[in-house]
Design a protein around this motif. Structure first.
Motif, mmCIF file in Angstrom:
data_model
loop_
_atom_site.group_PDB
_atom_site.id
_atom_site.type_symbol
_atom_site.label_atom_id
_atom_site.label_comp_id
_atom_site.label_asym_id
_atom_site.label_seq_id
_atom_site.Cartn_x
_atom_site.Cartn_y
_atom_site.Cartn_z
ATOM 1 N N ILE B 49 0.854 -1.190 0.000
ATOM 2 C CA ILE B 49 0.000 0.000 0.000
ATOM 3 C C ILE B 49 0.890 1.240 0.000
ATOM 4 C CG2 ILE B 49 -2.083 -0.981 1.029
ATOM 5 C CD1 ILE B 49 -1.098 -0.047 3.751
ATOM 6 N N ASP B 50 0.376 2.302 -0.586
ATOM 7 C CA ASP B 50 1.191 3.513 -0.706
ATOM 8 C C ASP B 50 1.104 4.339 0.582
ATOM 9 O OD1 ASP B 50 -1.243 5.052 -2.997
ATOM 10 O OD2 ASP B 50 -1.276 4.819 -0.820
ATOM 11 N N SER B 51 1.744 5.496 0.537
ATOM 12 C CA SER B 51 1.872 6.304 1.769
ATOM 13 C C SER B 51 0.549 6.903 2.223
ATOM 14 C CB SER B 51 2.895 7.424 1.541
ATOM 15 O OG SER B 51 2.448 8.251 0.477
ATOM 16 N N ILE B 52 -0.442 6.934 1.320
ATOM 17 C CA ILE B 52 -1.719 7.519 1.732
ATOM 18 C C ILE B 52 -2.809 6.455 1.866
ATOM 19 C CG2 ILE B 52 -1.244 9.821 0.798
ATOM 20 C CD1 ILE B 52 -3.105 9.006 -1.568
ATOM 21 N N THR B 53 -2.399 5.218 1.929
ATOM 22 C CA THR B 53 -3.366 4.134 2.146
ATOM 23 C C THR B 53 -3.102 3.516 3.503
ATOM 24 O OG1 THR B 53 -3.495 3.662 -0.223
ATOM 25 C CG2 THR B 53 -4.264 1.941 1.269
ATOM 26 N N THR B 54 -4.170 3.351 4.271
ATOM 27 C CA THR B 54 -4.013 2.819 5.627
ATOM 28 C C THR B 54 -4.637 1.433 5.722
ATOM 29 O OG1 THR B 54 -6.028 3.974 6.280
ATOM 30 C CG2 THR B 54 -3.947 5.126 6.634
ATOM 31 N N PHE B 55 -4.748 0.922 6.905
ATOM 32 C CA PHE B 55 -5.177 -0.469 7.075
ATOM 33 C C PHE B 55 -6.668 -0.649 6.807
ATOM 34 C CE2 PHE B 55 -5.029 -4.723 8.740
ATOM 35 C CZ PHE B 55 -6.235 -4.915 9.397
ATOM 36 N N TRP B 56 -7.445 0.102 7.565
ATOM 37 C CA TRP B 56 -8.872 -0.185 7.562
ATOM 38 C C TRP B 56 -9.586 0.603 6.484
ATOM 39 C CZ3 TRP B 56 -13.551 2.386 8.615
ATOM 40 C CH2 TRP B 56 -14.639 1.522 8.826
ATOM 41 N N TYR B 378 0.370 -5.150 10.453
ATOM 42 C CA TYR B 378 0.311 -3.762 9.980
ATOM 43 C C TYR B 378 0.963 -2.816 10.986
ATOM 44 C CZ TYR B 378 -1.631 0.765 8.612
ATOM 45 O OH TYR B 378 -1.785 2.088 8.260
ATOM 46 N N GLN B 382 3.748 -0.596 8.088
ATOM 47 C CA GLN B 382 2.569 0.070 7.547
ATOM 48 C C GLN B 382 2.647 0.307 6.049
ATOM 49 O OE1 GLN B 382 2.098 3.418 10.296
ATOM 50 N NE2 GLN B 382 0.877 2.109 11.618
ATOM 51 N N SER B 383 3.534 -0.425 5.379
ATOM 52 C CA SER B 383 3.627 -0.297 3.928
ATOM 53 C C SER B 383 2.893 -1.443 3.221
ATOM 54 C CB SER B 383 5.099 -0.301 3.486
ATOM 55 O OG SER B 383 5.661 -1.593 3.694
#
Lengths: 152, 395
Positions: B49-56, B378, B382-383
């Motif tokens: 996931i990119d820097s502006i995508t989070t887990f949930w 995660y 967090q990537s």
């Protein structure tokens, strides 16, 4: 018999009164303990803005925006900001820039002590302290906070 | 004096201790069942996931395109208002920025928007904020727009509103879109359909499958206790529906006619209690929402229902919630179990999972098994989002 009833009634009334006074006292004590758990310096501040991550989203956005706007103008010795209830730090940092978070008077409640129902709120809270003791807690309001900053 | 004391005690006892109604879950098909299957972790899959995508994500799913036999992981990223998807083999994420803005130029792909991935060339997006459903293509152009709910219409007296999410996604069955609905607080829920069936060809709306009578007998807590979950068996065109506070799963045809029902309970809790016996608490103006939260997050209930079309089985999620004291100190995250039944709702297994490790709201089912995203991994990195695959194994 009448005197016994009167006696129990007086005891009852005194008990009720002491209960009411004790509730507020205990809540503020609890707040002091909570602040100390987050960081030992927090009870030295005069005004603390506590912003939850979940709750009234409009209120939270407004309080966060306010804190960011005012960060350079406020006295970092007397006024602090605490963010609580943060689950995903990556998500949080997308909304709150790191340049704001590195200020020494901005704290993250990593262990979510402020999520305890004794002190938690869905609204941002303004806590006032005097001589390291909590003296009031109320829902954050921009103009009220502005006035507090002026007084301090 | 004694007489006064006894009378006082009697009144105290009588007035202060109204016993709450308790609804015991039948032991058959909950604690007593033929335990034949369990979920066993066998594999994992990682999505960068990119820097502006989070887990949930409020809306995410793993989908299989049958014709190509390719799996896609798709989700809505509310931060940049995009739909993202990646295939399991290529792992590269594609973003679609749909050209969706309302009159105020606000992007309609928001935190509460949900999506349905049909294939890389077409998606449906439901905007909860505006009540509109959009059919978009691979580059974000709107192919069609449907008015599901008209919030601006003063004559709209509807008591129910679609509330899809990853937990209760909307689905497509031929020309119908089916939504799970939330409901305004009532004192009589009789006859109010909780599943909206919307026909894409003639725009006809039909609310089917009302809440069971149990909801009229007490007040059950926060709104999520009233939100049903349904699953479609596309081979037989049967809808199965689950309600948070009822042990019963109901099956119906697509017109909402009940075919049968069965109690499908968890071995981890044996009863369900309301918050108050008085159903009219729901319409009080001085409701204590804080207390409702504490109650609701500390009383176990049922949630997501999934039909596994590959194995012809149902999976029902049961939340095994922390106790009141734990919720009060801020520990709200429940563990959960997945109850496994055959096609006739006969229970054949139940597996428990830690809510601190797995997120059941983003659970998906493929022919290999169930996929659950890992919160613990995660936290460390967090990537990426890592899904664990659980296969159904015979015990």
């Amino acid at each position: 018999m009448k005197s016994r009833i009167r006696f129990f009634l007086i005891i009852f009334i005194l008990f009720e009164f002491s209960g009411c006074k004790n509730d507020k006292h205990n809540e503020y004590d609890y707040l002091n303990d909570t602040l100390e758990k987050i960081h030992m310096s927090l009870n030295n501040y005069s005004i603390i803005l506590v912003i939850p991550n979940e709750g009234c989203s409009g209120c939270i956005k407004e309080a966060t925006q306010y804190a960011i706007e005012k960060v350079d103008a406020i006295d970092k010795e007397t006024t602090a900001v605490i963010f609580t209830g943060i689950g995903d730090m990556k998500l949080f940092k997308l909304h709150v820039d790191n340049s704001f978070l590195v200020n020494r008077n901005v704290f993250i409640d990593d262990n979510n002590y402020f999520m305890n129902s004794e002190v938690s709120s869905v609204y941002p809270q303004t806590i006032k302290l005097k001589n390291r003791k909590v003296i009031s807690k109320e829902v954050f309001d921009r103009s009220t906070f502005d006035n507090l900053l002026l007084v301090n | 004096m004694n007489r006064i004391l006894y009378i006082g005690l009697f009144f105290c006892f009588f007035c202060c201790s109204e016993e709450k109604k308790t609804f015991f879950i039948p032991e058959n098909n909950s604690k007593i069942f033929e335990n034949k299957y369990a979920f066993v972790e066998v594999d994992s899959m990682s999505f960068p996931i990119d820097s502006i995508t989070t887990f949930w994500h409020y809306s995410s799913a793993i989908n299989k395109i049958d014709s190509d036999s390719i799996y896609f992981y798709s989700y809505i990223n509310s931060f940049d208002h995009s739909i993202n998807y990646s295939s399991l083999d290529k792992q590269k994420t594609k973003k679609i920025f749909a050209n969706l803005k309302n009159e105020s130029k606000l992007n309609l792909i928001s935190e509460t928007s949900t999506h349905l991935f049909i294939n890389p060339n077409q998606f449906f997006i439901y905007s909860l904020d505006t009540g509109k459903l959009f059919h978009i293509d691979s580059i974000g152009n709107i192919k069609n727009e449907y008015g599901i709910v008209d919030y601006n219409n003063a004559n709209n007296t509807s008591l129910v509103f679609p509330e899809p999410s990853s937990m209760n996604p909307f689905i497509k069955s031929n020309d119908d879109i089916l939504f799970s609905c939330g409901i305004k607080s009532q004192i009589d829920y009789s006859g109010i359909g909780m599943v909206l069936k919307y026909n894409l060809k003639n725009n006809e709306k039909k609310y089917i499958l009302p809440l069971p009578q149990l909801y009229n007998e007490a007040f059950w807590g926060s709104p999520f206790k009233y939100l049903p979950s349904f699953a479609l068996n596309p081979n037989e065109n049967i809808l199965a529906i689950s309600y948070p506070i009822s042990s019963y799963v109901y099956r119906a045809d697509l017109n909402g006619n009940i075919i049968d029902s069965a109690s499908v309970g968890s071995k981890y809790f044996s009863k369900i209690e309301p918050m108050f016996n008085d159903v009219e608490y729901a319409i009080k103006t001085d409701r204590d929402y804080g207390e409702e939260d504490i109650f609701s997050f500390s009383n176990s209930d049922f949630s997501k229902l999934i039909y596994d079309r590959y194995k012809n089985l149902y999976y029902r999620v049961a939340f095994i919630r922390p106790n009141e004291n734990e919720v009060k100190i801020g520990d709200k995250i429940p563990d959960f179990s997945i109850i496994i039944t055959d096609n006739n709702l006969k229970k054949i297994g139940e597996s428990k999972f830690s809510g601190k490790i797995y997120d059941v709201s983003m659970m998906s089912v493929t022919e290999h098994g169930i996929w659950l995203p890992r919160k613990d991994y995660y936290t460390l990195d967090q990537s990426k989002i890592i899904f664990s695959l659980f296969e159904l194994k015979k015990i």
